[in-house]
Design a protein around this motif. Structure first.
Motif, PDB file in Angstrom:
ATOM      1  N   LEU A 100       0.857  -1.176   0.000  1.00  0.00           N
ATOM      2  CA  LEU A 100       0.000   0.000   0.000  1.00  0.00           C
ATOM      3  C   LEU A 100       0.894   1.226   0.000  1.00  0.00           C
ATOM      4  O   LEU A 100       1.812   1.348   0.806  1.00  0.00           O
ATOM      5  CB  LEU A 100      -0.910   0.002   1.219  1.00  0.00           C
ATOM      6  CG  LEU A 100      -1.977  -1.081   1.233  1.00  0.00           C
ATOM      7  CD1 LEU A 100      -2.860  -0.932   2.460  1.00  0.00           C
ATOM      8  CD2 LEU A 100      -2.818  -1.036  -0.023  1.00  0.00           C
ATOM      9  N   SER A 101       0.633   2.086  -0.919  1.00  0.00           N
ATOM     10  CA  SER A 101       1.492   3.240  -1.103  1.00  0.00           C
ATOM     11  C   SER A 101       0.692   4.316  -1.810  1.00  0.00           C
ATOM     12  O   SER A 101      -0.534   4.276  -1.827  1.00  0.00           O
ATOM     13  CB  SER A 101       2.712   2.806  -1.927  1.00  0.00           C
ATOM     14  OG  SER A 101       3.638   3.847  -2.028  1.00  0.00           O
ATOM     15  N   ARG A 138       2.660   4.992  -7.257  1.00  0.00           N
ATOM     16  CA  ARG A 138       3.488   3.808  -6.991  1.00  0.00           C
ATOM     17  C   ARG A 138       2.696   2.520  -7.213  1.00  0.00           C
ATOM     18  O   ARG A 138       3.202   1.562  -7.796  1.00  0.00           O
ATOM     19  CB  ARG A 138       4.043   3.849  -5.569  1.00  0.00           C
ATOM     20  CG  ARG A 138       5.118   4.886  -5.383  1.00  0.00           C
ATOM     21  CD  ARG A 138       5.636   4.903  -3.939  1.00  0.00           C
ATOM     22  NE  ARG A 138       6.684   5.875  -3.800  1.00  0.00           N
ATOM     23  CZ  ARG A 138       7.962   5.646  -4.103  1.00  0.00           C
ATOM     24  NH1 ARG A 138       8.328   4.478  -4.554  1.00  0.00           N
ATOM     25  NH2 ARG A 138       8.859   6.591  -3.958  1.00  0.00           N
ATOM     26  N   LEU A 139       1.464   2.487  -6.740  1.00  0.00           N
ATOM     27  CA  LEU A 139       0.621   1.307  -6.963  1.00  0.00           C
ATOM     28  C   LEU A 139       0.359   1.105  -8.455  1.00  0.00           C
ATOM     29  O   LEU A 139       0.423  -0.017  -8.957  1.00  0.00           O
ATOM     30  CB  LEU A 139      -0.706   1.446  -6.216  1.00  0.00           C
ATOM     31  CG  LEU A 139      -0.669   1.214  -4.713  1.00  0.00           C
ATOM     32  CD1 LEU A 139      -1.997   1.605  -4.075  1.00  0.00           C
ATOM     33  CD2 LEU A 139      -0.346  -0.237  -4.408  1.00  0.00           C
ATOM     34  N   SER A 156      -7.899  -2.805  -9.398  1.00  0.00           N
ATOM     35  CA  SER A 156      -6.860  -3.433  -8.565  1.00  0.00           C
ATOM     36  C   SER A 156      -6.376  -2.480  -7.478  1.00  0.00           C
ATOM     37  O   SER A 156      -6.192  -2.881  -6.323  1.00  0.00           O
ATOM     38  CB  SER A 156      -5.675  -3.868  -9.434  1.00  0.00           C
ATOM     39  OG  SER A 156      -6.074  -4.830 -10.375  1.00  0.00           O
ATOM     40  N   ILE A 157      -6.166  -1.231  -7.846  1.00  0.00           N
ATOM     41  CA  ILE A 157      -5.716  -0.236  -6.862  1.00  0.00           C
ATOM     42  C   ILE A 157      -6.763  -0.071  -5.768  1.00  0.00           C
ATOM     43  O   ILE A 157      -6.445  -0.089  -4.573  1.00  0.00           O
ATOM     44  CB  ILE A 157      -5.416   1.115  -7.549  1.00  0.00           C
ATOM     45  CG1 ILE A 157      -4.178   0.990  -8.439  1.00  0.00           C
ATOM     46  CG2 ILE A 157      -5.225   2.230  -6.516  1.00  0.00           C
ATOM     47  CD1 ILE A 157      -3.967   2.164  -9.373  1.00  0.00           C
ATOM     48  N   LEU A 158      -8.014   0.082  -6.175  1.00  0.00           N
ATOM     49  CA  LEU A 158      -9.079   0.258  -5.181  1.00  0.00           C
ATOM     50  C   LEU A 158      -9.184  -0.965  -4.268  1.00  0.00           C
ATOM     51  O   LEU A 158      -9.374  -0.823  -3.057  1.00  0.00           O
ATOM     52  CB  LEU A 158     -10.411   0.537  -5.877  1.00  0.00           C
ATOM     53  CG  LEU A 158     -10.529   1.928  -6.513  1.00  0.00           C
ATOM     54  CD1 LEU A 158     -11.773   2.015  -7.392  1.00  0.00           C
ATOM     55  CD2 LEU A 158     -10.533   3.019  -5.448  1.00  0.00           C
TER      56      LEU A 158
END
Length: 200
Positions: free
Chosen positions: A96-97, A101-102, A177-179
């Motif tokens: 987690l960033s 970055r993600l 994917s990020i969420l």
């Protein structure tokens, strides 16, 4: 590699038959990818930012975030790209960033998982064109959907428009994917069963 050379010849066909053969036969997928990457590079980050419209958009901040994304993405691909690559380490290092970055980590993983055409084009001078790579429109769309580039950079409702052939499915997949990594429940729906099956 022979298909790439043949693809070059077909692509120069003035009647359009060559382009039809390239687009319809799986053997030319790597070459088609190369053509797509070549075309999308014309719409670099500066072009995308010039075309961007919306309220409360901080284009300088978006450029800074894009540069952060791009540096991380390039480094991760370079560090991991090899014929017998093991991606478990890259996956386990996704933490987690920040959104850039993600986005870079997920995009690098996507590129590396789909690198077959790159290795098949090892004797070509434009070998990097044979990698599936996120382009500026996709990255900026992801950023905008997630509030990056807003004056406050917080998650709010945003709508983005992505043109035909600009890989909406990839943009949606990376955003979802990020969420999910950020702890949100994510559900994706599509009007087309064909597209859902093709892009799953």
């Amino acid at each position: 590699m022979a298909f790439a050379k043949l693809g070059t010849i077909f692509n120069q066909d003035r009647d359009g038959i060559g382009q039809c053969i390239i687009s319809e036969h799986k053997s030319f997928q790597g070459y088609s990818l190369s053509l797509f990457n070549h075309k999308t590079r014309r719409h670099n980050i500066h072009y995308v930012l010039d075309q961007l419209k919306g309220n409360f958009v901080n284009k300088k901040q978006l450029l800074k975030r894009y540069d952060e994304f791009h540096d991380i993405y390039e480094r991760k691909v370079k560090e991991n790209l090899s014929p017998n690559m093991k991606l478990e380490k890259l996956v386990s290092n996704i933490k987690l960033s920040t959104v850039p970055r993600l986005t870079a980590s997920i995009s690098a993983l996507w590129t590396l998982q789909k690198a077959d055409h790159y290795f098949q084009a090892e004797d070509l001078k434009d070998q990097n064109n044979y990698l599936l790579q996120p382009h500026a429109t996709q990255v900026i769309s992801i950023f905008r959907m997630l509030g990056i580039g807003d004056t406050e950079e917080r998650l709010i409702n945003n709508l983005v428009q992505i043109g035909t052939g600009e890989e909406k499915s990839v943009t949606l997949g990376v955003t979802a994917s990020i969420l999910a990594l950020l702890g949100f429940d994510v559900h994706c729906a599509c009007y087309s069963e064909y597209l859902s099956q093709r892009d799953y």
